[in-house]
Write a protein that holds these residues in place. Structure first.
Motif, short mmCIF file in Angstrom:
data_model
loop_
_atom_site.label_atom_id
_atom_site.label_comp_id
_atom_site.label_asym_id
_atom_site.label_seq_id
_atom_site.Cartn_x
_atom_site.Cartn_y
_atom_site.Cartn_z
N LYS A 32 25.04 34.75 -73.51
CA LYS A 32 24.16 35.81 -74.04
C LYS A 32 25.02 36.94 -74.61
O LYS A 32 24.74 37.45 -75.70
N GLU A 79 28.66 62.30 -81.32
CA GLU A 79 27.44 62.50 -80.55
C GLU A 79 27.80 62.51 -79.06
O GLU A 79 26.94 62.38 -78.21
N CYS A 111 25.10 57.92 -85.08
CA CYS A 111 26.25 57.16 -85.62
C CYS A 111 26.49 57.43 -87.09
O CYS A 111 27.50 57.02 -87.64
N PRO A 148 20.20 47.11 -70.02
CA PRO A 148 20.33 46.17 -71.16
C PRO A 148 21.36 46.64 -72.18
O PRO A 148 22.00 45.85 -72.85
N HIS A 199 14.95 46.98 -78.74
CA HIS A 199 14.48 46.03 -79.76
C HIS A 199 13.93 46.76 -80.98
O HIS A 199 14.14 46.34 -82.12
N SER A 201 15.05 49.61 -82.00
CA SER A 201 16.20 50.15 -82.74
C SER A 201 16.80 49.10 -83.66
O SER A 201 17.22 49.41 -84.78
N HIS A 233 27.23 49.40 -90.22
CA HIS A 233 27.46 49.96 -88.88
C HIS A 233 27.43 48.81 -87.87
O HIS A 233 26.66 47.87 -88.02
N LYS A 238 26.49 41.13 -83.51
CA LYS A 238 25.28 40.40 -83.92
C LYS A 238 24.35 41.27 -84.77
O LYS A 238 23.65 40.77 -85.65
N LYS A 242 22.61 40.27 -88.27
CA LYS A 242 21.15 40.34 -88.51
C LYS A 242 20.85 41.20 -89.72
O LYS A 242 19.96 40.90 -90.51
N SER A 307 20.88 56.47 -85.45
CA SER A 307 19.53 56.51 -84.86
C SER A 307 18.91 57.87 -85.03
O SER A 307 19.58 58.87 -85.25
P1 HMG Z 1 18.37 42.46 -74.33
O1 HMG Z 1 16.90 42.72 -74.36
O2 HMG Z 1 18.99 42.35 -72.99
O3 HMG Z 1 18.77 41.15 -75.11
O4 HMG Z 1 19.12 43.64 -75.11
P2 HMG Z 1 17.83 40.03 -75.75
O5 HMG Z 1 16.98 39.41 -74.71
O6 HMG Z 1 17.14 40.59 -76.97
O7 HMG Z 1 18.94 38.98 -76.19
C1 HMG Z 1 19.90 39.35 -77.14
C2 HMG Z 1 20.23 38.11 -77.94
O8 HMG Z 1 20.92 37.18 -77.10
C3 HMG Z 1 19.01 37.36 -78.48
O9 HMG Z 1 19.35 36.89 -79.76
C4 HMG Z 1 18.86 36.20 -77.52
O10 HMG Z 1 18.19 35.08 -78.08
C5 HMG Z 1 20.31 35.89 -77.23
P3 HMG Z 1 18.56 37.39 -81.06
O11 HMG Z 1 17.17 36.98 -80.88
O12 HMG Z 1 18.67 38.90 -81.04
O13 HMG Z 1 19.27 36.75 -82.19
N1 HMG Z 1 20.53 35.14 -75.98
C6 HMG Z 1 21.42 34.12 -75.88
N2 HMG Z 1 22.26 33.57 -76.78
C7 HMG Z 1 23.06 32.55 -76.34
N3 HMG Z 1 23.03 32.06 -75.07
C8 HMG Z 1 22.20 32.60 -74.16
C9 HMG Z 1 21.35 33.67 -74.54
N4 HMG Z 1 20.44 34.43 -73.89
C10 HMG Z 1 19.94 35.31 -74.79
N5 HMG Z 1 22.19 32.12 -72.91
C11 HMG Z 1 19.77 44.98 -76.95
C12 HMG Z 1 19.72 43.58 -76.36
C13 HMG Z 1 20.62 45.00 -78.21
C14 HMG Z 1 18.34 45.44 -77.30
C15 HMG Z 1 20.37 45.96 -75.88
O14 HMG Z 1 21.69 45.59 -75.60
C16 HMG Z 1 20.35 47.41 -76.33
O15 HMG Z 1 19.34 48.11 -76.17
N6 HMG Z 1 21.49 47.95 -76.87
C17 HMG Z 1 21.58 49.32 -77.34
C18 HMG Z 1 20.80 49.57 -78.61
C19 HMG Z 1 21.52 49.12 -79.88
O16 HMG Z 1 22.71 48.90 -79.92
N7 HMG Z 1 20.75 49.04 -80.99
C20 HMG Z 1 21.31 48.65 -82.27
C21 HMG Z 1 20.52 49.23 -83.43
S1 HMG Z 1 20.42 51.03 -83.30
C22 HMG Z 1 22.02 51.55 -83.78
O17 HMG Z 1 22.80 50.79 -84.29
C23 HMG Z 1 22.39 52.97 -83.48
C24 HMG Z 1 23.31 53.17 -82.30
O18 HMG Z 1 24.62 52.78 -82.64
C25 HMG Z 1 23.25 54.62 -81.82
C26 HMG Z 1 23.51 55.76 -82.82
O19 HMG Z 1 23.13 55.72 -83.97
O20 HMG Z 1 24.06 56.76 -82.36
C27 HMG Z 1 22.88 52.33 -81.11
#
Ligand code: HMG
Length: 385
Positions: A32, A79, A111, A148, A199, A201, A233, A238, A242, A307
């Motif tokens: 994962k 930030e 960011c 998460p 999700h 975000s 960014h 992943k 995307k 964000s």
């Molecule tokens: P989550 O809910 O634990 O993960 O959190 P999930 O259930 O969505 O799984 C993630 C992926 O792993 C999925 O793939 C699953 O299928 C896969 P996807 O559907 O996304 O392609 N998966 C597996 N793959 C292989 N083998 C396995 C397996 N199990 C599952 N066994 C989440 C994920 C990113 C939401 C969480 O980590 C999070 O909240 N992170 C922080 C938020 C973030 O980074 N957001 C990004 C966009 S916002 C942004 O970039 C701004 C930021 O930098 C801040 C700023 O601007 O200051 C964050």
């Protein structure tokens, strides 16, 4: 007039954890983290480092005695600020021993902050072509243990010099910014850790990318095949995949393959460090430049996302001789020390954070050039080694 990025440097902490170890500790299938999120290692921050010391470390890698006298402005985007009033740029300028006849400012928009600083620097240089602006994006991405978001933590800083006749990337004229007041990710003043609607975000990121790129196409008439690379960014690798897939859709021709290959090169270092917030897009640029073959004149598209939320799509043209203006990041990453999950949790829980009391940290393990030694009379104490 040609204006753009003349030099680039990256710095992170001396410690990391392995994502397989983290997955095991959290009872998660390691794939994962390794495949689903796309991260292999994560930078860990000792209590003796913060956004100021990391930012100063990155900038110190590119400063020479001559350059120190030429810099007119220091813009620190973060930030992970250490004070609600005093700019991190003030501390950084002091640690770097820069002259007093200089402008210093801290900039915040999640960011996106370093891109705001870059665009402002470009404007300053356009008005006064003799100016050299030091832009720093420095952050510590914290979500909390066993959340998460934990797998998407990270830390580090990128420093860049913006000037005329840039030796790395000439910034082109058209750029598109797009903003909306939304709650995808935020950090209230009373919290050390970010709050996030994870999700949501990721969906907003993809939508903003499509909106900015679509508008850019309308304004310039340019198409995907005009680009050698489109970088984004990188909160985790992943996410960028995307984002690009959102533009490419089902396309799998030569253009799509080229853009996917370029993006992959940009993800190499993020995979080892994690989210840098403000510095992430620019570490991605360094990673692309150091992990793929290049030719001068390449057109590189860059999508910055912060964000809250703001996106901007802009482009740059690669300059000859760019390779000599960037530190060897892989070499620096190879010097880091691996920590156990227990050691990481101890460091995570022993930060200065929001405490009010006087603290003196044990600095004997930190061999960095710039160290946060503690806090006295509500003032952060720094040391230059
Ligand atoms: P989550 O809910 O634990 O993960 O959190 P999930 O259930 O969505 O799984 C993630 C992926 O792993 C999925 O793939 C699953 O299928 C896969 P996807 O559907 O996304 O392609 N998966 C597996 N793959 C292989 N083998 C396995 C397996 N199990 C599952 N066994 C989440 C994920 C990113 C939401 C969480 O980590 C999070 O909240 N992170 C922080 C938020 C973030 O980074 N957001 C990004 C966009 S916002 C942004 O970039 C701004 C930021 O930098 C801040 C700023 O601007 O200051 C964050």
């Amino acid at each position: 007039m040609n204006i753009g990025i003349d030099q680039l440097a990256f710095s992170t902490t001396d410690y990391y954890i392995d994502m397989v170890d983290l997955a095991k500790a959290r009872n998660v299938d390691p794939n994962k983290y390794l495949i689903g999120i796309g991260q292999s290692k994560q930078a860990v921050v000792p209590p003796t480092q913060d956004a100021v010391t990391l930012g100063a470390s990155a900038a110190a890698k590119l400063l020479t005695p001559t350059l120190k006298k030429e810099i007119t402005t220091v813009l620190v985007a973060t930030e992970s600020g250490v004070d609600n009033s005093k700019a991190a740029a003030s501390y950084v300028k002091h640690l770097l021993d820069l002259p007093d006849f200089i402008r210093i400012v801290e900039i915040k928009q999640a960011c996106y902050g370093a891109t705001a600083a870059l665009i402002m620097a470009k404007g300053l240089v356009a008005l006064n072509p003799q100016e050299k602006v030091l832009v720093i994006g420095t952050d510590i991405a914290r979500y909390g243990i066993n959340t998460p978001g934990e797998v998407t933590q990270g830390a580090g800083a990128v420093a860049m010099i913006i000037s005329t006749n840039p030796r790395i990337l000439k910034l082109n004229q058209t750029s598109v910014s797009y903003s909306k007041d939304i709650m995808d990710f935020w950090r209230p003043l009373y919290s050390e850790n970010a709050m996030v609607d994870g999700h949501y975000s990721t969906q907003v990121f993809i939508d903003f990318f499509k909106n900015c790129f679509g508008r850019y196409q309308q304004q310039t008439g340019m198409q995907l095949n005009d680009f050698d690379a489109i970088l984004t960014h990188l909160p985790f690798t992943k996410m960028a995949t995307k984002g690009l897939n959102g533009l490419l859709g089902d396309r799998d021709d030569k253009v799509a393959q080229r853009l996917r290959t370029s993006l992959k090169a940009s993800q190499v270092y993020c995979r080892e460090v994690g989210n840098l917030y403000t510095g992430s897009l620019y570490l991605g640029l360094i990673s692309y430049l150091q992990n793929a073959p290049h030719h001068a004149g390449e057109l590189i598209g860059l999508f910055s996302y912060g964000s809250g939320a703001e996106g901007e799509f802009f482009t740059g043209t690669l300059q000859p001789g760019f390779a000599n203006q960037i530190n060897d990041v892989q070499n620096d990453l190879n010097q880091r020390q691996k920590l156990s999950i227990k050691q990481y949790e101890t460091m995570f829980n022993n930060q200065l954070g929001l405490q009010e009391k006087d603290i003196q940290f044990d600095t004997s393990h930190d061999k960095s050039h710039f160290i946060l030694t503690g806090q006295k009379n509500h003032q952060r104490q720094y040391q230059v080694n």
